[in-house]
Design an enzyme around this catalytic site. Sequence first.
Site, short mmCIF file in Angstrom:
data_model
loop_
_atom_site.label_atom_id
_atom_site.label_comp_id
_atom_site.label_asym_id
_atom_site.label_seq_id
_atom_site.Cartn_x
_atom_site.Cartn_y
_atom_site.Cartn_z
N SER A 1 5.31 37.21 76.78
CA SER A 1 5.66 37.74 78.25
C SER A 1 4.35 37.72 78.90
O SER A 1 3.44 37.71 78.45
CB SER A 1 6.50 38.91 78.01
OG SER A 1 5.56 39.88 77.73
N TYR B 1 -7.77 54.26 77.58
CA TYR B 1 -7.37 52.80 77.84
C TYR B 1 -8.98 52.09 78.41
O TYR B 1 -9.33 51.08 78.11
CB TYR B 1 -6.41 52.61 78.90
CG TYR B 1 -6.11 51.23 79.48
CD1 TYR B 1 -5.36 50.19 78.46
CD2 TYR B 1 -6.50 50.77 80.48
CE1 TYR B 1 -5.16 49.09 78.76
CE2 TYR B 1 -6.24 49.40 80.85
CZ TYR B 1 -5.86 48.39 80.03
OH TYR B 1 -5.43 47.03 80.33
N ILE C 1 1.15 38.02 81.22
CA ILE C 1 -0.18 37.12 81.26
C ILE C 1 -0.17 36.25 80.22
O ILE C 1 -0.66 34.92 80.30
CB ILE C 1 -1.23 37.92 81.48
CG1 ILE C 1 -1.37 38.80 82.69
CG2 ILE C 1 -2.56 36.98 81.24
CD1 ILE C 1 -2.53 39.80 82.91
N THR D 1 -2.61 35.74 71.72
CA THR D 1 -1.90 37.01 71.12
C THR D 1 -1.35 37.55 72.34
O THR D 1 -1.59 37.46 73.35
CB THR D 1 -2.91 37.67 70.56
OG1 THR D 1 -4.08 38.45 71.53
CG2 THR D 1 -3.64 37.19 69.38
#
Length: 260
Positions: free
Chosen positions: A27, A161, A29, A23
């Site tokens: 682009s 985060y 990693i 998923t």
Amino acid sequence: MDQETQRDRIGLKRLEGKIALITGGSSGIGLSTAKLFVAEGAFVFVTGRRQEELDAASAVLGPNAMAIRGDIASIPDLDRTVDTIRSRKGRLDILFANAGIGEFAPLGSISESHFDKTFTVNVRGTLFTVQKSLALMPDGSSIVLNASIAGVKGLPAFSVYAASKAALRALARSWIVDLKERRIRVNVISPGTVPTPGYDGLGLTPQEMPNFIQAAASATPLGRVGTPEEIARAVLFLASADSSYVNGAELFVDGGFAQI
């Protein structure tokens, strides 16, 4: 003769014949990992939200990959992704739950929308990506979750985060027990600072970004930031039989930053 030398001598690849889903694979990693998986013999499905990036990724990855447009925060999109994999290949041996988002917000200015968006994508999206993929995964498959050093380090303006990535680490510990009878391994990769196009969403200005990266490099024992390719090689280890006795682990790929 060790396993790697023997494999190289007879021309075997680490993921020969495997089917993988990455998923956020259009682009950064995700794309670097998809390239490596394809080179190691896998057929790779990649997902992403932007069709232009998916088209570019498809052109790079070639015939042993397929791009599917979808957002992990959308249950219908996840269902469509799983249905596509089922109809095309019938199974899924490896899942790299890589998609995620991050944005700076210091305590005192955290909004409900910031919290909801971050947890909806990073936690809810990852959870249902894994849960819905299980129907396609044979016993002995491998799942890798993309977390972050933020899950164990106190970083300014990054608490929401960080909490979302720490949640992934907690999920992995429980999931290896839930999946014990099926021998499905679940491991966590926690990258350090690895500049990718996703960093554009952090909320830094073009003038602030170089300073942010330089500060991260200076705080890292190796004295530099990482590359997507370096993370991809670590994901390959966790996804392949090379890590067949590694389960529920968190692998830091961060130049030593989380260890100091």
